[in-house]
Design a protein around this motif. Structure first.
Motif, mmCIF file in Angstrom:
data_model
loop_
_atom_site.group_PDB
_atom_site.id
_atom_site.type_symbol
_atom_site.label_atom_id
_atom_site.label_comp_id
_atom_site.label_asym_id
_atom_site.label_seq_id
_atom_site.Cartn_x
_atom_site.Cartn_y
_atom_site.Cartn_z
ATOM 1 N N ASP A 120 0.838 -1.184 0.000
ATOM 2 C CA ASP A 120 0.000 0.000 0.000
ATOM 3 C C ASP A 120 0.880 1.244 0.000
ATOM 4 O O ASP A 120 2.067 1.181 0.311
ATOM 5 N N SER A 121 0.307 2.389 -0.366
ATOM 6 C CA SER A 121 1.083 3.611 -0.566
ATOM 7 C C SER A 121 1.855 4.014 0.682
ATOM 8 O O SER A 121 1.423 3.789 1.813
ATOM 9 N N ASN A 122 3.021 4.629 0.446
ATOM 10 C CA ASN A 122 3.817 5.167 1.550
ATOM 11 C C ASN A 122 3.177 6.410 2.154
ATOM 12 O O ASN A 122 3.484 6.790 3.283
ATOM 13 N N ILE A 123 2.314 7.061 1.380
ATOM 14 C CA ILE A 123 1.708 8.318 1.794
ATOM 15 C C ILE A 123 0.309 8.047 2.324
ATOM 16 O O ILE A 123 -0.540 7.492 1.623
ATOM 17 N N VAL A 124 0.055 8.419 3.552
ATOM 18 C CA VAL A 124 -1.229 8.165 4.187
ATOM 19 C C VAL A 124 -2.205 9.267 3.798
ATOM 20 O O VAL A 124 -1.957 10.447 4.081
ATOM 21 N N PRO A 125 -3.316 8.946 3.140
ATOM 22 C CA PRO A 125 -4.292 9.989 2.798
ATOM 23 C C PRO A 125 -5.005 10.483 4.053
ATOM 24 O O PRO A 125 -5.186 9.737 5.017
ATOM 25 N N TRP A 126 -5.386 11.743 4.035
ATOM 26 C CA TRP A 126 -6.086 12.299 5.197
ATOM 27 C C TRP A 126 -7.575 12.024 5.069
ATOM 28 O O TRP A 126 -8.266 12.574 4.231
ATOM 29 N N LEU A 127 -8.062 11.118 5.899
ATOM 30 C CA LEU A 127 -9.479 10.803 5.956
ATOM 31 C C LEU A 127 -9.948 11.100 7.375
ATOM 32 O O LEU A 127 -9.907 10.235 8.260
ATOM 33 N N PRO A 128 -10.344 12.347 7.644
ATOM 34 C CA PRO A 128 -10.612 12.761 9.018
ATOM 35 C C PRO A 128 -11.745 11.995 9.681
ATOM 36 O O PRO A 128 -12.769 11.719 9.062
ATOM 37 N N ASP A 129 -11.508 11.637 10.937
ATOM 38 C CA ASP A 129 -12.489 10.971 11.779
ATOM 39 C C ASP A 129 -12.927 11.979 12.844
ATOM 40 O O ASP A 129 -12.123 12.393 13.680
ATOM 41 N N GLU A 130 -14.191 12.387 12.795
ATOM 42 C CA GLU A 130 -14.663 13.419 13.712
ATOM 43 C C GLU A 130 -14.516 13.009 15.169
ATOM 44 O O GLU A 130 -14.445 13.855 16.058
ATOM 45 N N THR A 131 -14.476 11.708 15.439
ATOM 46 C CA THR A 131 -14.351 11.249 16.828
ATOM 47 C C THR A 131 -12.911 11.284 17.312
ATOM 48 O O THR A 131 -12.653 11.148 18.497
#
Length: 624
Positions: free
Chosen positions: A496-507
């Protein structure tokens, strides 16, 4: 400074979007802007498109087509991008810094997607020996929303709860369908990688030969079928069936038939004589009939010596019309046998044949390209007498395909995405007529504990088919290197990609904000990121990478300045100005520069970086 966009830069090419852009250039009136802000910008107005195409629109409901359950989904799978990457493995490689040969361990569907930018129209020849669908092979499931998830689960890199793999038995109601759905997207992606004069060879047996032929007609076009060769794969007779299966088929298709030049075996000049002292030199006779319908090419030809009339053999016609025949006859290019008493044939002059290449046309029957027994013996010789693989293809067979299709005067890139024991790599390393570099792709499928070679493989710590392939390549290199001078092997592994996508978790927004700043995975290093950037920018995985130190920071110069990457922390203007001088020093046609988004000393440096580099002529500056 723009950041690399995960939707455009963080995945393999979006083939559908690219095709839409091309279509919109040709038919702008057939597009409207999309109303959904989260959807695609452009939508196709099919009624307008049909009007633009006019009489070229097919509106017959009943027509010949080749389809099966799942074909539309298989097409979608081929077009969906991958969010994976290829991690470099120098410790498993040979001559990492100099070789152009590549071995990729991973699911070939995902890998083919990742190679689309870097190797589009770069491959001269593809050879594959895919599963024959005999009911015993594992068929890649492609069951998950993201096929990378399929691969990671299959190889045990993620939780495999509820994930089961199985063979494709004939008792399954989707027996042929499963195989077609597995092959179709891979072949569509492979076609994109072929040069316009590229050729693909595919080994297959009776189980799926008919379906493969129709699928290849669908993907490559029936007009680009070169041949279906028959290869004698064994000489011994099997008594467990009514007719012993001693052959396999080799389907051969061109990317574009008009651009293909095929070579054969060396011409035998002794076949050419000159009994009539023709001033054009030695000649031999070749038939003038062809497998064409009748019409103006079906007519009688009279032998001028005997008066006997000749017609084309049953179901055939002459290869030329009467006017062309008369022209050839007047030019003394038609002979009625060497004694003048036979059917008409055409003179083929040695000097004319040599002008088209010093080879003769290959035969569709391969009786002298070794057998699977020879392939087994060849592999055993590399592994000190141990049997390490069942029914491997002999490298002589694959070398023959190189002889037919590869250039003798320039380097050829060849691809095998069902690499198996890596007979293709072995053949590449030993091809003597020219220079070859290869890309091998193989799933790290576990060696079956019931296989008769399991014990020998286990003793050598070869746990997977990919391990066997890599070890074979290394042993070929160690026992003689490569004839063409490109000895070595670069190993990569799908991940999987080395770059972590920003998928915000409101909690848990606090942690997610922190991850968005430090967005490179903690278990990855600079080298991992560098090679992912090669894929994103469409650069060759074997391109030279030079490490420089500028103002105390590591700067990586890729492809003589085509891409410059600095992933250091606390980057100041001294580093930026040093990178700017590289533009003048290296003079690349286009230079692109990438930094780590949180790597700048402060926001002022980050803002000024873009201006300083633009003044130096560098327009493409982005951050991770």
């Amino acid at each position: 400074m723009d950041k690399l966009d995960p939707k455009t830069d963080g995945a393999s090419p979006d083939i559908v979007a690219d095709n839409i852009d091309k279509l919109r250039e040709l038919f702008p009136d057939a597009f409207t802007e999309g109303s959904d802000p989260d959807g695609p910008r452009w939508k196709v107005d099919f009624e307008a498109l049909k009007q633009a195409l006019g009489e070229y629109v097919e509106d017959e409901r009943e027509r010949y087509s080749f389809t099966w359950n799942g074909k539309a989904r298989a097409r979608q799978i081929a077009q969906s991008p991958s969010a994976g990457t290829l991690r470099p493995c120098p410790e498993e490689s040979v001559n990492w810094d100099t070789t152009k040969n590549i071995f990729i361990e991973g699911d070939n569907l995902e890998v083919l997607k990742l190679l689309q930018k870097s190797y589009h129209k770069q491959v001269k020849m593809i050879y594959i020996d895919p599963p024959y669908n005999t009911g015993n092979e594992f068929i890649y499931p492609d069951r998950f929303q993201d096929n990378l998830d399929t691969y990671l689960r299959y190889t045990g890199q993620t939780d495999d709860e509820g994930f089961k793999t199985s063979t494709n038995s004939e008792s399954s109601g989707r027996y042929h369908t499963n195989w077609l759905n597995m092959m179709y997207p891979r072949l569509r992606l492979a076609r994109n990688l072929l040069r316009d004069d590229g050729v693909i060879f595919i080994s297959i047996d009776n189980h799926e030969n008919h379906n493969l032929r129709r699928m290849m007609d669908d993907i490559f076009g029936e007009e680009n079928c070169i041949s279906c060769m028959v290869w004698q794969s064994r000489t011994s007779i099997s008594n467990d069936q009514e007719v012993s299966a001693n052959h396999n088929y080799i389907l051969i298709y061109a990317k574009n038939y008009d651009y293909v030049s095929f070579y054969g075996e060396a011409l035998d000049a002794s076949e050419y004589t000159n009994p009539d002292s023709d001033i054009r030199g030695p000649w031999k006779l070749i038939p003038i009939d062809a497998n064409k319908p009748g019409g103006e090419t079906y007519y009688p030809i009279t032998n001028p010596t005997t008066g006997e009339q000749f017609y084309p053999p049953n179901g055939r016609s002459w290869a030329m019309n009467p006017k062309e025949y008369e022209r050839l006859f007047e030019d003394d290019r038609i002979a009625f046998g060497y004694k003048g008493d036979s059917a008409p044939k055409k003179k083929l002059f040695l000097n004319e044949r040599q002008a088209k290449g010093d080879t003769k046309t290959p035969s569709s029957i391969l009786l002298d390209a070794d057998t699977t027994k020879d392939g087994t013996n060849e592999l055993m010789a590399l592994f000190d007498g141990e049997k390490i693989f069942d029914y491997p293809k002999p490298s002589k067979l694959v070398r023959r395909f190189f002889d037919y299709s590869c250039d003798r005067s320039e380097e050829n890139l060849v691809l095998d995405f069902f690499a198996g024991s890596c007979a293709t790599a072995h053949a590449s390393l030993k091809w003597e007529l020219g220079s070859i570099r290869f890309i091998m792709i193989q799933l790290p499928e576990q060696v079956d504990p019931t296989a008769n070679f399991f014990k020998a493989a286990n003793q050598l710590d070869l746990k997977t088919i990919a391990d066997i392939g890599k070890e074979r390549i290394k042993r070929v290199i160690n026992k003689g290197g490569q004839t063409g001078g490109n000895s070595g092997l670069k190993v990569y592994k799908l991940a999987d990609s080395n770059i972590v996508p920003w998928l915000p978790d409101e909690t848990n927004l606090k942690d997610d904000l922190y991850k968005s700043v430090n967005n490179i995975r903690s278990d990855r290093d600079e080298q991992d990121v560098l090679y992912e950037l090669l894929l994103k920018y469409g650069l060759d995985l074997a391109v030279p990478i030079k490490r420089r130190e500028i103002a105390g920071k590591a700067v990586h110069v890729i492809g003589a300045g085509a891409l410059v990457v600095c992933l250091a922390d606390q980057v100041d203007l001294g580093v930026v100005k040093g990178i700017a001088t590289l533009k003048e020093e290296l003079s690349p046609e286009i230079m692109r520069v990438v930094f780590k988004d949180n790597g700048f000393a402060d926001d002022v440096v980050k803002t000024n970086t873009v201006q300083i580099l633009r003044q130096a002529g560098v327009e493409d500056v982005k951050s991770l």
